[in-house]
Scaffold this motif. Structure first.
Motif, mmCIF file in Angstrom:
data_model
loop_
_atom_site.group_PDB
_atom_site.id
_atom_site.type_symbol
_atom_site.label_atom_id
_atom_site.label_comp_id
_atom_site.label_asym_id
_atom_site.label_seq_id
_atom_site.Cartn_x
_atom_site.Cartn_y
_atom_site.Cartn_z
ATOM 1 N N LEU A 314 76.386 59.717 88.536
ATOM 2 C CA LEU A 314 76.211 58.396 87.928
ATOM 3 C C LEU A 314 74.734 58.034 87.832
ATOM 4 N N ALA A 315 73.987 58.275 88.911
ATOM 5 C CA ALA A 315 72.554 57.973 88.898
ATOM 6 C C ALA A 315 71.829 58.792 87.831
ATOM 7 N N GLY A 316 72.191 60.064 87.725
ATOM 8 C CA GLY A 316 71.570 60.921 86.712
ATOM 9 C C GLY A 316 71.856 60.440 85.305
ATOM 10 N N LEU A 317 73.093 60.044 85.055
ATOM 11 C CA LEU A 317 73.464 59.538 83.720
ATOM 12 C C LEU A 317 72.714 58.250 83.390
ATOM 13 N N LEU A 318 72.590 57.356 84.362
ATOM 14 C CA LEU A 318 71.878 56.094 84.131
ATOM 15 C C LEU A 318 70.406 56.349 83.805
ATOM 16 N N LEU A 319 69.776 57.257 84.556
ATOM 17 C CA LEU A 319 68.368 57.559 84.296
ATOM 18 C C LEU A 319 68.186 58.243 82.945
ATOM 19 N N ALA A 320 69.117 59.142 82.600
ATOM 20 C CA ALA A 320 69.028 59.818 81.299
ATOM 21 C C ALA A 320 69.214 58.827 80.155
ATOM 22 N N LEU A 321 70.195 57.911 80.342
ATOM 23 C CA LEU A 321 70.440 56.906 79.305
ATOM 24 C C LEU A 321 69.249 55.963 79.180
ATOM 25 N N GLU A 322 68.647 55.599 80.298
ATOM 26 C CA GLU A 322 67.480 54.728 80.256
ATOM 27 C C GLU A 322 66.323 55.406 79.509
ATOM 28 N N LEU A 323 66.101 56.670 79.794
ATOM 29 C CA LEU A 323 65.033 57.408 79.125
ATOM 30 C C LEU A 323 65.297 57.518 77.626
ATOM 31 N N LEU A 324 66.554 57.790 77.284
ATOM 32 C CA LEU A 324 66.921 57.908 75.867
ATOM 33 C C LEU A 324 66.689 56.595 75.127
ATOM 34 N N LEU A 325 67.117 55.477 75.728
ATOM 35 C CA LEU A 325 66.929 54.176 75.089
ATOM 36 C C LEU A 325 65.449 53.816 75.004
ATOM 37 N N ARG A 326 64.688 54.209 76.024
ATOM 38 C CA ARG A 326 63.260 53.882 76.051
ATOM 39 C C ARG A 326 62.494 54.555 74.934
ATOM 40 N N VAL A 327 62.884 55.806 74.561
ATOM 41 C CA VAL A 327 62.135 56.537 73.535
ATOM 42 C C VAL A 327 62.761 56.388 72.144
#
Length: 334
Positions: A314-327
């Motif tokens: 879950l933590a990995g998915l949240l960080l990946a999603l955050e990075l994707l939305l950020r860029v």
């Protein structure tokens, strides 16, 4: 949510204190990043309405949730399934030798000695689920009511069926009752063999001397607990039979050969008790129950199921999603 879950490393939860610090830092940083520019007019600027800037804080929230999930994962959540297996390591074979002579109908115990005994003995049997128990009846002679068995239902039914009858020869043959009990136990392979011999009188009949019977018990390693049943002094006891077949009652001196019962108990490594009322009788059987304990070995099997992996994912998915939305979507605002 966490019902049935334990945390192996609870000390990692102290890291959750980082979250409020991170929130304060984010607020402070956001305020520093917001600059003011004073101009005389906005007519030269074309405004494009958008709600995306309002959701830019979601990125920080996702990062906080990811951090909280990682900290919880470090605390090692897991479920525990405990299964228990018991093993009887020391079985006890017990024979209860019960006097069923007419004097057992005396009413110094309520409703009479025999019925009071049956009630207490029934509870004793129910409290020995891991032992084998047998019943012996005796008056002027003796016989086996129930051989030693682990089927408590059979023993309890047999105990309930015990009644005074005229089939057995009258009198009190303590030696016969003890000898029959020894005979039921002498071939037993149990680690401990016990006789509970109860009487309310004196040995006045039978062709086996009680002392000889106690020597047989010693030879076969059988411990004997003896119980003298009856109040001190006089007791309302059967003294005759009426024409209608019912007993005629009268006040009779209670006579119990306590010296003989003590000798039997001492010689076999047991103990002598005197029961003068219902309460005392119950206490005696309770004490015997405590003295003769069956050793039970208990095995516990623990099956652990780790629950930290879903939190890490879950933590990995949240960080990946955050990075994707950020860029992508929030690239112009963060």
């Amino acid at each position: 949510m966490f019902e049935g879950i334990e945390f192996l490393n609870k000390e990692f939860f102290w890291l959750l204190l980082i979250l409020p610090v991170a929130i304060l830092w984010y607020i402070f940083k956001f305020q520093k990043q917001t600059a003011e520019l004073k101009i005389s007019s906005l007519k030269g600027f074309k405004a494009t309405p958008s709600i995306l800037p309002k959701f830019r804080h979601v990125l920080f929230l996702m990062r906080l949730l990811a951090l909280a999930a990682l900290i919880t994962a470090l605390a090692r959540p897991r479920t525990v399934d405990v299964s228990t297996k018991t093993k009887t390591t020391r079985g006890i074979d017990i024979v209860m030798a019960i006097d069923v002579s007419a004097s057992m109908l005396a009413r110094d115990l309520k409703p009479n000695r025999l019925e009071a005994l049956k009630e207490v003995a029934s509870e004793f049997i129910k409290g020995r689920p891991n032992d084998r128990i047998g019943l012996v009846e005796y008056a002027g002679e003796s016989y086996t009511k129930t051989p030693i068995t682990s089927d408590k239902a059979i023993v309890l039914r047999s105990l309930d069926d015990i009644k005074y009858n005229t089939i057995i020869e009258g009198g009190t043959a303590i030696g016969m009752g003890l000898a029959t009990s020894v005979n039921r136990l002498k071939d037993s392979k149990a680690k401990s063999k016990v006789i509970i011999l109860l009487t309310d009188g004196v040995n006045n009949t039978g062709f086996i001397d009680p002392k000889i019977a106690s020597e047989l018990a010693v030879e076969y390693g059988i411990k004997t607990y003896t119980i003298g049943l009856g109040t001190n002094g006089m007791a309302l006891s059967p003294i005759g039979i009426k024409p209608n077949g019912q007993f005629q009652y009268g006040r009779v001196q209670v006579e119990i050969d306590e010296e003989l019962l003590k000798e039997i108990a001492t010689a076999t490594g047991g103990k002598y008790f005197r029961a003068t009322d219902n309460k005392k009788l119950a206490e005696i059987y309770d004490e015997i129950n405590k003295l003769e304990k069956t050793e039970i070995e208990e095995f516990k099997f623990y099956n652990y199921e780790e629950k930290f992996r879903p939190l890490v994912i879950l933590a990995g998915l949240l960080l990946a999603l955050e990075l994707l939305l950020r860029v992508t979507i929030f690239r112009s605002f963060v």
